[in-house]
Design a protein around this motif. Sequence first.
Motif: not given
Length: 246
Positions: A178-179, A124-127, A95-99, A226-228
Amino acid sequence: MRAIALIPARLGATRFPKKLLAEIKGKTVIRRTYESAVNTGLFDEVVVVTDSEEIREEIEKNGGKAVMSKGTYESGTDRIAEVAMDMEADVFVNVQGDEPFVQKQPLEALLQVFRGDGGTAVQVGSLVQELKEQEFIEDPNYVKVALDLNQNALFFSRSVIPYPRNKEIATIWYEHIGVYAFRKKALMDFTTWPMTPLESAEKIECLRFLEHGVPMKMVVTNYMGVEIDTPEDIIRAERYMELRNL
């Protein structure tokens, strides 16, 4: 299925230095990300992996778990792999820190693709979420994804993909969220490969998997978080909270 969430948290950021310590309505970005991941109730453990004492202290003083990474890394995936090496889980979720607004439903859907007979083949998976605003479609800070008919990623780019040459059909654009979720072997393999040419050009780490022929199963969600990435995103995040009474 044992699932562990690892949150890579690097203090430096080219576009927005110290962005993870910037505040959104009284809480830092990294604290909101950590608390959001914990509050899903999906994970056996949630750990922030950081290169910063400031970030470690921010998480620990608010009751969370954080560890310092030892190496210097180009990507968050490399950073969490250092910690995952000594942990056991069926799936590791990056889990990206900016999410800061990660939610249960999309994460649950992401974990679901690893379950059952069909899930055993997923490494591998993602969103992704549909991107509709033209200014964001054209913004290189928004990573776009082209999907095949089985919801696997064909390519990630900061450019506009697909390019709408045919104006007579409705084109759908997807934004990468970014997950990521990995089997342990896929995560460890990633760390043994050097940065690949397309990854280096686009500065998109998941291209390393595609360049090595590893499929990435994508889950379409209406996450709409919202991604920062920039100071302007803090304003967007606060507006997001106001509209949802958060």
